[in-house]
Motif scaffolding. Structure first.
Motif, mmCIF file in Angstrom:
data_model
loop_
_atom_site.group_PDB
_atom_site.id
_atom_site.type_symbol
_atom_site.label_atom_id
_atom_site.label_comp_id
_atom_site.label_asym_id
_atom_site.label_seq_id
_atom_site.Cartn_x
_atom_site.Cartn_y
_atom_site.Cartn_z
ATOM 1 N N GLY A 227 -62.322 12.201 4.874
ATOM 2 C CA GLY A 227 -62.652 11.063 4.024
ATOM 3 C C GLY A 227 -63.403 11.461 2.774
ATOM 4 O O GLY A 227 -63.913 12.568 2.632
ATOM 5 N N ILE A 228 -63.480 10.521 1.836
ATOM 6 C CA ILE A 228 -64.212 10.760 0.585
ATOM 7 C C ILE A 228 -65.700 10.920 0.873
ATOM 8 O O ILE A 228 -66.371 11.783 0.318
ATOM 9 C CB ILE A 228 -63.973 9.603 -0.405
ATOM 10 N N ASN A 232 -71.728 13.246 8.643
ATOM 11 C CA ASN A 232 -72.782 14.187 8.952
ATOM 12 C C ASN A 232 -72.442 14.944 10.232
ATOM 13 O O ASN A 232 -71.950 14.357 11.196
ATOM 14 C CB ASN A 232 -74.111 13.455 9.119
ATOM 15 N N LEU A 233 -72.732 16.219 10.231
ATOM 16 C CA LEU A 233 -72.455 17.054 11.400
ATOM 17 C C LEU A 233 -73.179 16.539 12.637
ATOM 18 O O LEU A 233 -72.684 16.686 13.759
ATOM 19 C CB LEU A 233 -72.868 18.493 11.103
ATOM 20 N N SER A 234 -74.316 15.895 12.430
ATOM 21 C CA SER A 234 -75.090 15.384 13.568
ATOM 22 C C SER A 234 -74.314 14.355 14.381
ATOM 23 O O SER A 234 -74.594 14.157 15.566
ATOM 24 C CB SER A 234 -76.401 14.768 13.069
ATOM 25 N N GLU A 235 -73.319 13.685 13.760
ATOM 26 C CA GLU A 235 -72.504 12.709 14.487
ATOM 27 C C GLU A 235 -71.714 13.357 15.619
ATOM 28 O O GLU A 235 -71.337 12.690 16.580
ATOM 29 C CB GLU A 235 -71.522 12.019 13.544
ATOM 30 N N MET A 236 -71.445 14.655 15.485
ATOM 31 C CA MET A 236 -70.623 15.337 16.478
ATOM 32 C C MET A 236 -71.428 15.818 17.671
ATOM 33 O O MET A 236 -70.855 16.164 18.706
ATOM 34 C CB MET A 236 -69.923 16.538 15.825
ATOM 35 N N VAL A 237 -72.746 15.862 17.555
ATOM 36 C CA VAL A 237 -73.575 16.419 18.635
ATOM 37 C C VAL A 237 -73.350 15.708 19.968
ATOM 38 O O VAL A 237 -73.148 16.368 21.000
ATOM 39 C CB VAL A 237 -75.068 16.408 18.241
ATOM 40 N N HIS A 256 -71.021 17.196 6.395
ATOM 41 C CA HIS A 256 -72.295 17.458 5.738
ATOM 42 C C HIS A 256 -73.257 18.069 6.753
ATOM 43 O O HIS A 256 -73.365 17.582 7.886
ATOM 44 C CB HIS A 256 -72.915 16.167 5.197
ATOM 45 N N TYR A 257 -73.936 19.118 6.318
ATOM 46 C CA TYR A 257 -74.973 19.725 7.131
ATOM 47 C C TYR A 257 -76.228 18.889 6.925
ATOM 48 O O TYR A 257 -77.094 19.194 6.124
ATOM 49 C CB TYR A 257 -75.170 21.177 6.677
ATOM 50 N N HIS A 258 -76.321 17.793 7.695
ATOM 51 C CA HIS A 258 -77.329 16.761 7.407
ATOM 52 C C HIS A 258 -78.668 17.069 8.058
ATOM 53 O O HIS A 258 -79.689 17.205 7.393
ATOM 54 C CB HIS A 258 -76.805 15.400 7.868
ATOM 55 N N LEU A 259 -78.681 17.186 9.358
ATOM 56 C CA LEU A 259 -79.914 17.497 10.074
ATOM 57 C C LEU A 259 -80.004 18.994 10.300
ATOM 58 O O LEU A 259 -79.029 19.633 10.681
ATOM 59 C CB LEU A 259 -79.953 16.774 11.430
ATOM 60 N N GLU A 260 -81.183 19.550 10.074
ATOM 61 C CA GLU A 260 -81.309 20.997 10.136
ATOM 62 C C GLU A 260 -81.043 21.564 11.530
ATOM 63 O O GLU A 260 -80.827 22.754 11.693
ATOM 64 C CB GLU A 260 -82.703 21.427 9.659
ATOM 65 N N PRO A 282 -73.372 21.018 1.880
ATOM 66 C CA PRO A 282 -74.825 20.879 2.024
ATOM 67 C C PRO A 282 -75.198 19.416 2.121
ATOM 68 O O PRO A 282 -74.385 18.540 1.822
ATOM 69 C CB PRO A 282 -75.365 21.522 0.737
ATOM 70 N N PRO A 283 -76.416 19.122 2.547
ATOM 71 C CA PRO A 283 -76.848 17.712 2.616
ATOM 72 C C PRO A 283 -76.732 17.052 1.252
ATOM 73 O O PRO A 283 -76.929 17.692 0.217
ATOM 74 C CB PRO A 283 -78.309 17.809 3.066
#
Length: 444
Positions: A227-228, A232-237, A256-260, A282-283
Protein backbone atom coordinates in the motif's frame (compact mmCIF):
# COMPACT_ATOMS: atom_id res chain seq x y z
CA UNK A 1 11.32 -45.65 -19.38
CA UNK A 2 12.17 -41.97 -19.34
CA UNK A 3 10.78 -40.11 -16.32
CA UNK A 4 11.97 -36.51 -16.92
CA UNK A 5 12.14 -34.50 -20.14
CA UNK A 6 13.19 -30.86 -20.52
CA UNK A 7 12.49 -29.22 -23.90
CA UNK A 8 12.56 -25.64 -22.67
CA UNK A 9 13.03 -23.24 -25.59
CA UNK A 10 12.98 -25.96 -28.26
CA UNK A 11 10.68 -23.87 -30.42
CA UNK A 12 11.47 -25.61 -33.70
CA UNK A 13 9.96 -28.96 -32.74
CA UNK A 14 6.58 -29.13 -34.45
CA UNK A 15 3.55 -29.79 -32.25
CA UNK A 16 2.75 -33.04 -34.12
CA UNK A 17 6.20 -34.35 -33.25
CA UNK A 18 5.65 -33.40 -29.64
CA UNK A 19 2.44 -35.44 -29.66
CA UNK A 20 4.21 -38.48 -31.12
CA UNK A 21 7.02 -38.15 -28.60
CA UNK A 22 4.74 -37.81 -25.59
CA UNK A 23 2.63 -40.80 -26.58
CA UNK A 24 5.81 -42.91 -26.35
CA UNK A 25 6.61 -41.70 -22.82
CA UNK A 26 3.79 -42.80 -20.50
CA UNK A 27 6.03 -42.91 -17.41
CA UNK A 28 7.03 -39.25 -17.45
CA UNK A 29 7.20 -37.71 -13.98
CA UNK A 30 8.38 -34.23 -14.98
CA UNK A 31 7.86 -32.49 -18.33
CA UNK A 32 9.09 -29.02 -19.31
CA UNK A 33 7.65 -27.58 -22.53
CA UNK A 34 8.05 -23.87 -21.83
CA UNK A 35 8.69 -21.82 -24.96
CA UNK A 36 7.78 -24.66 -27.35
CA UNK A 37 5.03 -25.22 -29.93
CA UNK A 38 2.90 -26.96 -27.32
CA UNK A 39 -0.80 -26.55 -28.14
CA UNK A 40 -4.22 -28.04 -27.43
CA UNK A 41 -3.35 -31.35 -29.12
CA UNK A 42 -0.15 -31.70 -27.11
CA UNK A 43 -1.99 -31.00 -23.86
CA UNK A 44 -4.61 -33.58 -24.76
CA UNK A 45 -1.90 -36.15 -25.45
CA UNK A 46 -0.28 -35.42 -22.10
CA UNK A 47 -3.58 -35.84 -20.26
CA UNK A 48 -4.37 -39.14 -21.95
CA UNK A 49 -0.87 -40.65 -21.81
CA UNK A 50 1.15 -39.35 -18.85
CA UNK A 51 -0.81 -40.65 -15.89
CA UNK A 52 2.25 -40.54 -13.60
CA UNK A 53 3.09 -36.91 -14.40
CA UNK A 54 3.75 -34.73 -11.32
CA UNK A 55 5.20 -31.53 -12.83
CA UNK A 56 4.29 -29.76 -16.07
CA UNK A 57 5.61 -26.43 -17.35
CA UNK A 58 3.93 -24.85 -20.39
CA UNK A 59 4.96 -21.26 -19.63
CA UNK A 60 5.48 -18.87 -22.56
CA UNK A 61 3.94 -21.28 -25.07
CA UNK A 62 2.30 -19.01 -27.66
CA UNK A 63 -0.23 -21.61 -28.80
CA UNK A 64 -1.41 -22.48 -25.28
CA UNK A 65 -4.47 -20.64 -23.99
CA UNK A 66 -6.07 -20.94 -20.59
CA UNK A 67 -9.04 -22.67 -22.23
CA UNK A 68 -6.72 -25.21 -23.89
CA UNK A 69 -5.54 -26.28 -20.42
CA UNK A 70 -8.91 -27.90 -19.85
CA UNK A 71 -8.00 -30.50 -22.49
CA UNK A 72 -5.24 -31.59 -20.13
CA UNK A 73 -7.73 -32.70 -17.51
CA UNK A 74 -10.73 -33.72 -19.63
CA UNK A 75 -10.78 -36.01 -22.68
CA UNK A 76 -13.63 -34.91 -24.94
CA UNK A 77 -13.30 -38.01 -27.16
CA UNK A 78 -14.10 -40.25 -24.17
CA UNK A 79 -16.25 -37.69 -22.35
CA UNK A 80 -14.25 -38.46 -19.22
CA UNK A 81 -11.80 -36.82 -16.85
CA UNK A 82 -8.16 -37.84 -17.10
CA UNK A 83 -7.04 -39.35 -13.77
CA UNK A 84 -3.90 -37.25 -13.52
CA UNK A 85 -1.69 -37.06 -10.44
CA UNK A 86 -0.30 -33.67 -11.39
CA UNK A 87 1.09 -31.69 -8.45
CA UNK A 88 2.70 -28.67 -10.15
CA UNK A 89 1.42 -26.74 -13.17
CA UNK A 90 3.33 -23.69 -14.44
CA UNK A 91 1.50 -21.48 -16.94
CA UNK A 92 3.14 -18.03 -16.88
CA UNK A 93 2.82 -16.07 -20.09
CA UNK A 94 0.06 -18.07 -21.76
CA UNK A 95 -2.93 -16.42 -23.41
CA UNK A 96 -5.83 -15.69 -21.08
CA UNK A 97 -9.46 -16.17 -22.00
CA UNK A 98 -10.18 -13.12 -24.16
CA UNK A 99 -13.91 -12.81 -23.53
CA UNK A 100 -14.25 -12.04 -19.81
CA UNK A 101 -12.59 -12.24 -16.42
CA UNK A 102 -15.48 -14.40 -15.20
CA UNK A 103 -14.72 -17.05 -17.81
CA UNK A 104 -11.05 -17.02 -16.79
CA UNK A 105 -12.04 -17.57 -13.15
CA UNK A 106 -14.26 -20.48 -14.18
CA UNK A 107 -11.40 -22.08 -16.11
CA UNK A 108 -9.05 -21.84 -13.13
CA UNK A 109 -11.72 -23.24 -10.79
CA UNK A 110 -12.25 -26.16 -13.20
CA UNK A 111 -8.53 -26.96 -13.13
CA UNK A 112 -8.41 -26.80 -9.34
CA UNK A 113 -11.37 -29.12 -8.96
CA UNK A 114 -10.29 -31.60 -11.64
CA UNK A 115 -6.70 -31.97 -10.37
CA UNK A 116 -7.19 -33.39 -6.88
CA UNK A 117 -3.45 -33.68 -6.13
CA UNK A 118 -2.47 -30.21 -7.32
CA UNK A 119 -0.03 -28.46 -4.95
CA UNK A 120 1.07 -25.46 -7.02
CA UNK A 121 -0.41 -23.61 -9.98
CA UNK A 122 0.44 -20.17 -11.39
CA UNK A 123 -2.55 -18.77 -13.28
CA UNK A 124 -4.07 -15.32 -12.99
CA UNK A 125 -7.29 -15.07 -10.92
CA UNK A 126 -6.33 -17.96 -8.66
CA UNK A 127 -7.74 -16.42 -5.49
CA UNK A 128 -10.95 -15.44 -7.30
CA UNK A 129 -11.33 -19.09 -8.33
CA UNK A 130 -10.75 -20.20 -4.73
CA UNK A 131 -13.51 -17.81 -3.64
CA UNK A 132 -15.90 -19.34 -6.18
CA UNK A 133 -15.08 -22.82 -4.89
CA UNK A 134 -15.44 -21.76 -1.25
CA UNK A 135 -18.92 -20.41 -1.97
CA UNK A 136 -19.71 -23.48 -4.09
CA UNK A 137 -21.03 -21.38 -6.97
CA UNK A 138 -20.71 -24.37 -9.29
CA UNK A 139 -23.68 -23.30 -11.42
CA UNK A 140 -21.64 -20.36 -12.70
CA UNK A 141 -20.26 -20.75 -16.18
CA UNK A 142 -22.23 -23.88 -16.98
CA UNK A 143 -23.37 -22.49 -20.30
CA UNK A 144 -19.83 -21.40 -21.17
CA UNK A 145 -18.29 -24.78 -20.28
CA UNK A 146 -20.95 -26.81 -22.08
CA UNK A 147 -20.56 -24.60 -25.12
CA UNK A 148 -16.86 -25.54 -25.22
CA UNK A 149 -17.58 -29.26 -24.80
CA UNK A 150 -16.73 -29.56 -21.09
CA UNK A 151 -18.81 -30.65 -18.10
CA UNK A 152 -19.91 -28.26 -15.37
CA UNK A 153 -17.95 -27.23 -12.31
CA UNK A 154 -20.29 -29.35 -10.21
CA UNK A 155 -19.24 -32.44 -12.17
CA UNK A 156 -15.59 -31.49 -11.83
CA UNK A 157 -16.05 -31.03 -8.09
CA UNK A 158 -16.90 -34.69 -7.76
CA UNK A 159 -13.18 -35.37 -7.92
CA UNK A 160 -12.42 -33.51 -4.70
CA UNK A 161 -15.52 -32.97 -2.57
CA UNK A 162 -18.66 -34.85 -1.67
CA UNK A 163 -21.93 -33.35 -2.92
CA UNK A 164 -23.71 -31.59 -0.12
CA UNK A 165 -20.56 -30.48 1.72
CA UNK A 166 -20.77 -27.08 3.32
CA UNK A 167 -18.38 -24.38 2.08
CA UNK A 168 -16.13 -24.84 5.11
CA UNK A 169 -15.68 -28.53 4.18
CA UNK A 170 -14.48 -27.80 0.65
CA UNK A 171 -10.69 -28.17 0.73
CA UNK A 172 -7.93 -28.33 -1.87
CA UNK A 173 -4.42 -29.72 -1.64
CA UNK A 174 -2.52 -26.60 -2.73
CA UNK A 175 0.75 -26.22 -0.83
CA UNK A 176 2.13 -23.03 -2.42
CA UNK A 177 0.07 -19.90 -2.88
CA UNK A 178 0.38 -16.22 -3.84
CA UNK A 179 -2.25 -13.90 -2.34
CA UNK A 180 -2.57 -10.40 -3.81
CA UNK A 181 -3.54 -7.21 -2.02
CA UNK A 182 -7.21 -6.76 -1.20
CA UNK A 183 -7.98 -10.49 -1.36
CA UNK A 184 -9.81 -12.26 1.45
CA UNK A 185 -7.32 -14.28 3.48
CA UNK A 186 -10.06 -15.95 5.52
CA UNK A 187 -11.51 -17.56 2.39
CA UNK A 188 -8.08 -18.64 1.17
CA UNK A 189 -7.18 -20.25 4.49
CA UNK A 190 -10.50 -22.09 4.72
CA UNK A 191 -10.21 -23.62 1.22
CA UNK A 192 -6.45 -24.27 1.24
CA UNK A 193 -5.56 -25.88 4.55
CA UNK A 194 -2.26 -27.53 3.66
CA UNK A 195 -0.26 -24.47 2.58
CA UNK A 196 3.48 -24.81 3.17
CA UNK A 197 4.68 -21.73 1.28
CA UNK A 198 2.77 -18.44 0.99
CA UNK A 199 3.52 -15.04 -0.53
CA UNK A 200 1.13 -12.36 0.63
CA UNK A 201 0.74 -8.74 -0.51
CA UNK A 202 -0.96 -6.42 1.95
CA UNK A 203 -2.64 -3.17 0.98
CA UNK A 204 -3.75 -0.24 3.14
CA UNK A 205 -6.76 -2.11 4.47
CA UNK A 206 -6.07 -3.91 7.74
CA UNK A 207 -7.03 -7.55 7.26
CA UNK A 208 -7.25 -10.37 9.76
CA UNK A 209 -3.77 -11.81 9.51
CA UNK A 210 -4.47 -14.07 12.47
CA UNK A 211 -6.15 -16.49 10.08
CA UNK A 212 -2.65 -17.42 8.87
CA UNK A 213 -2.32 -19.42 12.08
CA UNK A 214 -4.72 -21.98 10.63
CA UNK A 215 -1.97 -23.08 8.21
CA UNK A 216 -0.41 -25.62 10.54
CA UNK A 217 2.10 -26.78 7.90
CA UNK A 218 3.28 -23.30 6.87
CA UNK A 219 7.09 -23.04 6.90
CA UNK A 220 7.81 -20.40 4.21
CA UNK A 221 6.18 -16.97 4.46
CA UNK A 222 6.76 -13.77 2.45
CA UNK A 223 4.76 -10.66 3.31
CA UNK A 224 4.97 -7.48 1.20
CA UNK A 225 3.28 -4.28 2.31
CA UNK A 226 2.19 -2.93 -1.07
CA UNK A 227 0.00 0.00 0.00
CA UNK A 228 0.85 3.68 -0.28
CA UNK A 229 0.76 4.05 3.50
CA UNK A 230 3.31 1.57 4.80
CA UNK A 231 2.30 -0.63 7.68
CA UNK A 232 4.34 -0.74 10.83
CA UNK A 233 6.42 -3.84 11.42
CA UNK A 234 5.01 -4.02 14.94
CA UNK A 235 1.65 -5.09 13.44
CA UNK A 236 3.23 -8.40 12.48
CA UNK A 237 4.50 -9.28 15.97
CA UNK A 238 1.23 -10.89 17.23
CA UNK A 239 1.06 -13.05 14.08
CA UNK A 240 4.30 -14.78 14.93
CA UNK A 241 3.33 -15.63 18.49
CA UNK A 242 1.75 -18.86 17.20
CA UNK A 243 3.20 -19.02 13.69
CA UNK A 244 6.84 -18.11 14.31
CA UNK A 245 8.09 -21.37 15.78
CA UNK A 246 7.17 -23.27 12.58
CA UNK A 247 8.80 -20.91 10.07
CA UNK A 248 11.93 -21.86 8.14
CA UNK A 249 11.82 -18.93 5.69
CA UNK A 250 10.59 -15.43 6.50
CA UNK A 251 10.63 -12.39 4.22
CA UNK A 252 9.18 -9.04 5.33
CA UNK A 253 9.14 -6.34 2.65
CA UNK A 254 8.27 -2.62 2.70
CA UNK A 255 7.18 -2.24 6.31
CA UNK A 256 8.02 0.75 8.48
CA UNK A 257 10.50 0.03 11.23
CA UNK A 258 8.22 1.74 13.74
CA UNK A 259 8.96 0.38 17.19
CA UNK A 260 12.59 -0.16 18.04
CA UNK A 261 11.82 -3.61 19.45
CA UNK A 262 9.89 -4.96 16.42
CA UNK A 263 12.74 -6.91 14.86
CA UNK A 264 13.83 -8.24 18.24
CA UNK A 265 10.34 -9.52 19.02
CA UNK A 266 9.86 -11.14 15.62
CA UNK A 267 13.26 -12.85 15.56
CA UNK A 268 12.79 -14.07 19.11
CA UNK A 269 9.57 -15.81 18.05
CA UNK A 270 11.15 -17.61 15.05
CA UNK A 271 13.91 -19.92 16.36
CA UNK A 272 13.68 -22.42 13.46
CA UNK A 273 14.52 -19.99 10.65
CA UNK A 274 16.84 -21.03 7.82
CA UNK A 275 16.44 -17.75 5.93
CA UNK A 276 15.46 -14.30 7.20
CA UNK A 277 15.01 -11.36 4.81
CA UNK A 278 13.75 -7.89 5.68
CA UNK A 279 13.53 -4.76 3.53
CA UNK A 280 12.29 -1.92 5.71
CA UNK A 281 11.52 1.77 5.60
CA UNK A 282 12.69 3.93 8.50
CA UNK A 283 10.06 5.29 10.89
CA UNK A 284 8.00 8.14 9.46
CA UNK A 285 9.16 11.57 10.59
CA UNK A 286 6.12 12.23 12.77
CA UNK A 287 6.87 9.06 14.75
CA UNK A 288 10.23 10.10 16.06
CA UNK A 289 11.22 13.59 14.99
CA UNK A 290 11.59 14.61 18.62
CA UNK A 291 14.00 11.74 19.21
CA UNK A 292 16.44 12.36 16.39
CA UNK A 293 19.75 13.88 17.35
CA UNK A 294 21.75 15.26 14.44
CA UNK A 295 24.95 14.46 16.36
CA UNK A 296 24.05 10.77 16.79
CA UNK A 297 27.32 9.71 15.18
CA UNK A 298 29.29 11.25 18.03
CA UNK A 299 31.39 9.60 20.71
CA UNK A 300 28.67 9.84 23.36
CA UNK A 301 26.29 7.93 21.13
CA UNK A 302 28.91 5.22 20.58
CA UNK A 303 29.29 4.86 24.33
CA UNK A 304 25.53 4.48 24.75
CA UNK A 305 25.48 1.96 21.94
CA UNK A 306 28.26 0.00 23.60
CA UNK A 307 26.30 -0.09 26.84
CA UNK A 308 23.16 -1.26 25.08
CA UNK A 309 24.99 -4.01 23.26
CA UNK A 310 26.12 -5.49 26.55
CA UNK A 311 22.53 -6.33 27.45
CA UNK A 312 22.15 -10.14 27.39
CA UNK A 313 19.70 -11.65 24.94
CA UNK A 314 20.10 -15.38 24.51
CA UNK A 315 18.80 -16.34 21.09
CA UNK A 316 19.63 -19.56 19.33
CA UNK A 317 19.10 -20.11 15.60
CA UNK A 318 20.68 -23.53 15.01
CA UNK A 319 19.58 -23.70 11.35
CA UNK A 320 19.90 -20.09 10.15
CA UNK A 321 22.08 -19.87 7.03
CA UNK A 322 20.99 -16.63 5.34
CA UNK A 323 20.32 -13.32 7.11
CA UNK A 324 19.50 -10.19 5.12
CA UNK A 325 18.44 -6.77 6.39
CA UNK A 326 18.12 -3.63 4.28
CA UNK A 327 16.89 -0.18 5.27
CA UNK A 328 15.56 1.70 2.25
CA UNK A 329 16.25 5.25 3.42
CA UNK A 330 19.36 6.88 4.86
CA UNK A 331 17.36 9.02 7.28
CA UNK A 332 19.02 9.04 10.69
CA UNK A 333 17.26 6.66 13.04
CA UNK A 334 16.61 7.64 16.67
CA UNK A 335 19.22 6.40 19.12
CA UNK A 336 16.77 4.03 20.80
CA UNK A 337 16.17 2.32 17.45
CA UNK A 338 19.90 2.17 16.73
CA UNK A 339 20.61 0.65 20.13
CA UNK A 340 17.87 -1.96 19.84
CA UNK A 341 18.77 -2.86 16.26
CA UNK A 342 22.43 -3.24 17.18
CA UNK A 343 21.56 -5.49 20.11
CA UNK A 344 19.25 -7.58 17.91
CA UNK A 345 22.00 -8.03 15.30
CA UNK A 346 24.48 -9.15 17.93
CA UNK A 347 22.08 -11.68 19.43
CA UNK A 348 21.09 -13.02 16.00
CA UNK A 349 24.67 -13.37 14.73
CA UNK A 350 25.99 -14.88 17.95
CA UNK A 351 23.17 -17.40 18.00
CA UNK A 352 23.60 -18.54 14.37
CA UNK A 353 26.56 -20.96 14.23
CA UNK A 354 25.67 -22.14 10.70
CA UNK A 355 25.29 -18.69 9.12
CA UNK A 356 26.73 -18.72 5.58
CA UNK A 357 25.37 -15.53 4.02
CA UNK A 358 25.03 -12.14 5.72
CA UNK A 359 23.69 -8.95 4.07
CA UNK A 360 23.42 -5.72 6.05
CA UNK A 361 22.61 -3.01 3.51
CA UNK A 362 22.30 0.68 4.34
CA UNK A 363 22.46 -0.03 8.07
CA UNK A 364 23.48 3.10 9.93
CA UNK A 365 24.15 1.39 13.22
CA UNK A 366 27.79 1.29 14.29
CA UNK A 367 28.63 -2.13 12.84
CA UNK A 368 32.14 -1.95 14.28
CA UNK A 369 30.63 -2.39 17.73
CA UNK A 370 28.37 -5.16 16.45
CA UNK A 371 31.20 -7.22 14.92
CA UNK A 372 33.45 -6.68 17.93
CA UNK A 373 30.80 -8.06 20.25
CA UNK A 374 29.90 -10.94 17.93
CA UNK A 375 33.48 -12.06 17.40
CA UNK A 376 34.18 -12.12 21.12
CA UNK A 377 32.45 -15.48 20.93
CA UNK A 378 34.93 -17.86 19.18
CA UNK A 379 32.22 -19.92 17.45
CA UNK A 380 30.55 -16.92 15.78
CA UNK A 381 30.52 -16.57 11.97
CA UNK A 382 32.83 -19.57 11.45
CA UNK A 383 30.72 -20.75 8.48
CA UNK A 384 30.30 -17.29 6.93
CA UNK A 385 31.03 -17.35 3.18
CA UNK A 386 29.28 -14.28 1.69
CA UNK A 387 29.20 -10.85 3.33
CA UNK A 388 27.51 -7.72 1.98
CA UNK A 389 27.82 -4.44 3.89
CA UNK A 390 26.93 -2.11 1.04
CA UNK A 391 26.07 1.49 2.08
CA UNK A 392 26.48 0.62 5.75
CA UNK A 393 28.44 2.21 8.56
CA UNK A 394 31.58 0.09 8.97
CA UNK A 395 35.28 0.90 9.24
CA UNK A 396 38.37 -0.73 7.66
CA UNK A 397 39.28 -2.15 11.09
CA UNK A 398 36.17 -4.35 11.10
CA UNK A 399 36.96 -5.70 7.64
CA UNK A 400 40.50 -6.54 8.74
CA UNK A 401 39.09 -8.23 11.83
CA UNK A 402 36.71 -10.34 9.75
CA UNK A 403 39.49 -11.29 7.33
CA UNK A 404 41.71 -12.36 10.22
CA UNK A 405 39.01 -14.44 11.88
CA UNK A 406 38.40 -18.11 11.14
CA UNK A 407 35.58 -18.34 8.60
CA UNK A 408 34.80 -19.42 5.02
CA UNK A 409 34.65 -15.99 3.38
CA UNK A 410 34.71 -15.98 -0.42
CA UNK A 411 33.21 -12.53 -1.09
CA UNK A 412 32.85 -9.16 0.66
CA UNK A 413 30.71 -6.39 -0.86
CA UNK A 414 31.72 -2.92 0.38
CA UNK A 415 30.11 -0.78 -2.30
CA UNK A 416 29.24 2.76 -1.20
CA UNK A 417 30.46 2.33 2.38
CA UNK A 418 31.26 5.90 3.33
CA UNK A 419 34.19 4.98 5.61
CA UNK A 420 35.88 2.63 3.14
CA UNK A 421 38.12 4.32 0.56
CA UNK A 422 40.25 3.20 -2.37
CA UNK A 423 43.39 3.00 -0.22
CA UNK A 424 41.62 0.66 2.19
CA UNK A 425 40.35 -1.56 -0.61
CA UNK A 426 43.83 -1.76 -2.12
CA UNK A 427 45.16 -2.84 1.27
CA UNK A 428 42.46 -5.52 1.57
CA UNK A 429 43.33 -6.90 -1.87
CA UNK A 430 47.02 -6.89 -1.02
CA UNK A 431 46.35 -8.79 2.20
CA UNK A 432 44.23 -11.33 0.33
CA UNK A 433 47.04 -12.00 -2.13
CA UNK A 434 49.67 -12.19 0.59
CA UNK A 435 47.64 -14.68 2.64
CA UNK A 436 46.57 -16.56 -0.51
CA UNK A 437 42.90 -16.28 0.34
CA UNK A 438 40.25 -17.22 -2.21
CA UNK A 439 38.34 -14.01 -1.47
CA UNK A 440 36.72 -11.46 -3.79
CA UNK A 441 36.31 -7.89 -2.53
CA UNK A 442 33.93 -5.50 -4.31
CA UNK A 443 34.17 -1.75 -3.73
CA UNK A 444 33.22 1.43 -5.54
Amino acid sequence: GLTALDLHGCSRIHSSLLVDLIECLPRLYKLTLSGTQCNLQVLSAIGCTCRELRELDVSMCKAVTSLALLHLVYDQSRAAFNPLRLGKLLTEGIQLCPDSMEQQVIIVAFLLLALPRLEYITPTFLVEALTLIHRRLFGKGQQFLHGQGFPSLEEASGFTVTPGDSPSQTALTLRRLDVGSGQDLSIVTSVCREIVEARISLDDEVGDLQCLNSWKQLTHLSVDCSGIYRRNLSEMVPIFTCLGSRLHFLSLQNFHYHLETSISHILGLCPSLRVFQALLHPPSQNCYSALIDEDSDGEDDDNQLDESLSLPTNWHFPHLKDFSLRILDSTVMPRTSQLSLGAALISALRGSPRLEKLSLINIHVNLDRVFQKVLEQPTSLVQLAELCLSQSRVSPDSIQLLMATENQLTSIDLRHCRDIHRCHCDQFVSDVKRRKFDLKIVWE
